[in-house]
Design an enzyme around this catalytic site. Sequence first.
Site, PDB file in Angstrom:
ATOM      1  N   GLY A  89     -11.483  41.830 -37.882  1.00 13.66           N
ATOM      2  CA  GLY A  89     -11.893  42.092 -39.244  1.00 13.66           C
ATOM      3  C   GLY A  89     -13.391  41.948 -39.446  1.00 13.66           C
ATOM      4  N   GLY A 102     -15.610  43.106 -37.193  1.00  6.94           N
ATOM      5  CA  GLY A 102     -16.313  44.210 -36.557  1.00  6.94           C
ATOM      6  C   GLY A 102     -15.836  44.475 -35.148  1.00  6.94           C
ATOM      7  CB  ILE A 103     -16.222  47.299 -33.008  1.00  8.61           C
ATOM      8  CG1 ILE A 103     -15.255  47.901 -34.020  1.00  8.61           C
ATOM      9  CG2 ILE A 103     -15.846  47.749 -31.603  1.00  8.61           C
ATOM     10  CD1 ILE A 103     -15.214  49.409 -34.016  1.00  8.61           C
ATOM     11  CB  VAL A 104     -17.166  42.900 -29.379  1.00 10.78           C
ATOM     12  CG1 VAL A 104     -18.111  42.395 -28.297  1.00 10.78           C
ATOM     13  CG2 VAL A 104     -17.097  41.902 -30.516  1.00 10.78           C
ATOM     14  N   GLY A 157     -13.330  44.700 -27.976  1.00 10.42           N
ATOM     15  CA  GLY A 157     -12.352  44.174 -28.917  1.00 10.42           C
ATOM     16  C   GLY A 157     -12.722  44.506 -30.348  1.00 10.42           C
ATOM     17  CG  ASP A 204     -12.722  31.359 -36.579  1.00  9.83           C
ATOM     18  OD1 ASP A 204     -11.572  30.900 -36.682  1.00  9.83           O
ATOM     19  OD2 ASP A 204     -12.961  32.560 -36.382  1.00  9.83           O
TER      20      ASP A 204
END
Length: 710
Positions: free
Chosen positions: A409, A411-413, A406, A527
């Site tokens: 904003g 980052g990328i996992v 995924g 969050d």
Amino acid sequence: MLPSLLIFFTLLSNYIPVNTLNDEGFALLTFKQSVHEDPTGSLTNWNSSDEDACSWNGVTCKELKVVSLSIPRKNLYGSLPSSLGFLSSLRHLNLRSNRLHGSLPTQLFELQGLQSLVLYGNSFDGSVPDEIGRLKLLQTLDLSENLFTGSLPSSLLQCNRLRTLDVSRNNFSGALPDGFGSAFVSLEKLDLAFNHFNGSIPSDVGNLSSLQGTADFSHNHFSGLIPSALGDLPEKVYIDLTFNNLSGPIPQTGALMNRGPTAFIGNVGLCGPPLKDLCRGDELGLNASYPFIPSNNRPDDDSDGDSETKQKSSSGLSKTAVVAIVLCDVIGICLVGLLFTYCYSKFCACNRDKDSKKRTAECLCFRREESETLSENVEHCDIVALDAQVAFNLEELLKASAFVLGKSGIGIVYKVVLENGLTLAVRRLGEGGSQRFKEFQTEVEAIGKLRHPNIASLRAYYWSVDEKLLIYDYVPNGNLATALHGKPGMLSVPPLTWSERLKVAKGIATGLVHLHEFSPKKYVHGDLKPSNILMGQDMEPKISDFGLARLANIAGGSSSPTVQSNRIIQTEERQQQQHHHKSISSEFTAHSSSGSYYQAPETLKTVKPSQKWDVYSYGVILLELIAGRSPVLDVGTSEIDLVRWIQVCIEEKKPLCDVLDPCLAPEVDKEDEIVAVLKVAISCVNSSPEKRPTMRHVSDTLDRLPMAGD
């Protein structure tokens, strides 16, 4: 309206009894007939005996005119008939995640009031008709995960109100239309990934000033130079150019600056920072102005008449002088090499001790240009373990197979599978920032100490000037948002039973109690939402992304020490939308989820983060588990958040079945439990923080209810 449609209605009247069903109802019946399989029975109440279609499943009317047709995730198998073009007042068409196929009828694009067209996750094929340019009011176009071919028609540029353009995972080809960037100044989401687009990236893409999240150009055949104008995009936008045929130097401007190599991999012709491949001539500092032109072919402003003068000038040095210059260069290079070797042995003598603290102290590297601030600008030579069970190093991690799970904003996992079969989740925070390592180290090691069955475990981290990685256990069963609502292209999943939902609710509550009461600093998550509740074995929930916003701020060099600024920005839209909630209708359609709807009302103010924020977010998640709806609902032409909708249902004394997820209807024997959990949820979403219970009280209340399988 259409000759074929009139013929069909004539034939239809031969075997459907004469009734008062209006023309729009007949148009929808043709769609029902084009659906060959309806395994969930979603169209069973579409009957010709009705006067209109306004009471049919998935249909929303205004003044007896169909304004919305929304039938997502019902596994419908069939095609789209041209008769849909007869729905002259249609504003929203959502048929995502079904098994619909065939080409799009051109009559569909006669609906000039259409504002959203969402067809992702089907098997539509053929090209997008030029008639799409008629949809002047279109704001959302999502054709992703289909089989569309051909190029994007230039007429699409006439849809200049677009906010979402997602055509990813199709077979589109050709170049993007000229003027692509200039046409879509309101565009917020752009995803072109996994197609066959070619040609150059338009030079005017920098005009897409409203973009958010990721501008995804990846896995295509884009070629040529990266336009420097791409750097004019907002700096928070992640630009994904991976796996194309791009070449030349990477512009170091705006949003393209301080990017790690991850955004550019798969383009063998690219060179320059942040890649290790130097551009031609950069090795010796030559050809600075013309890096891809050999020196003997470089443009020359002098006339041919000056060639003789230049030739004399070039031969002005004696052989002795040339030899002396070469010797000086060699000696200088040797001295620099010796100096570097000394510094390396002094500061980068990494022993391979598995003790992470020892490695942190002894394994610090630095760049020459940053040596004056060595105490702050540090890089770890290897992964820093936060758990004694971590038995892999950076080299093994880089060699592993990686798959994108995924993007956001932050980052990328990636899902990373090591050679020994160990599976990890690796989040890449970003490339910027080098001044706050000590702060990052303190924060990440505190988070790493949190160990609880309902909290995702942070196992290790990696810090360098160019890369910041967080390494977690991989949790195999997706997240709660997917378990409740599915995802694009995903076959319909079995709905969660009430026992499974109750187990999830109890697990999240237990994890939050540990976070609030037993962590060293009595943390606030800040969050909490279904997308960061991971589902482990046997549907055991694990709270993830704790502390992520703060770590991202530190890693990116931000001066803000809390997540508050991010939350204020995210909730501005919610505040504006709630201002427009003026009326409530009996017809509600699930709308796409927005993270701001999980946030407590007081987060709109600049106040210190409170644990009561998490209590509110948890209450919204409970309501979502009970109602099976997203946190914001479409109500006619406006929207209402789930909390307010539930409150209205209670005020109007509607029966529980009107609130309950239809998938839970068979479990009527659980009504007392469901009502008890609903009461807990209502108390959690109280607008006054002081009146909300603590998570300890919530957990104790839920524990008095039977556990799954009891």
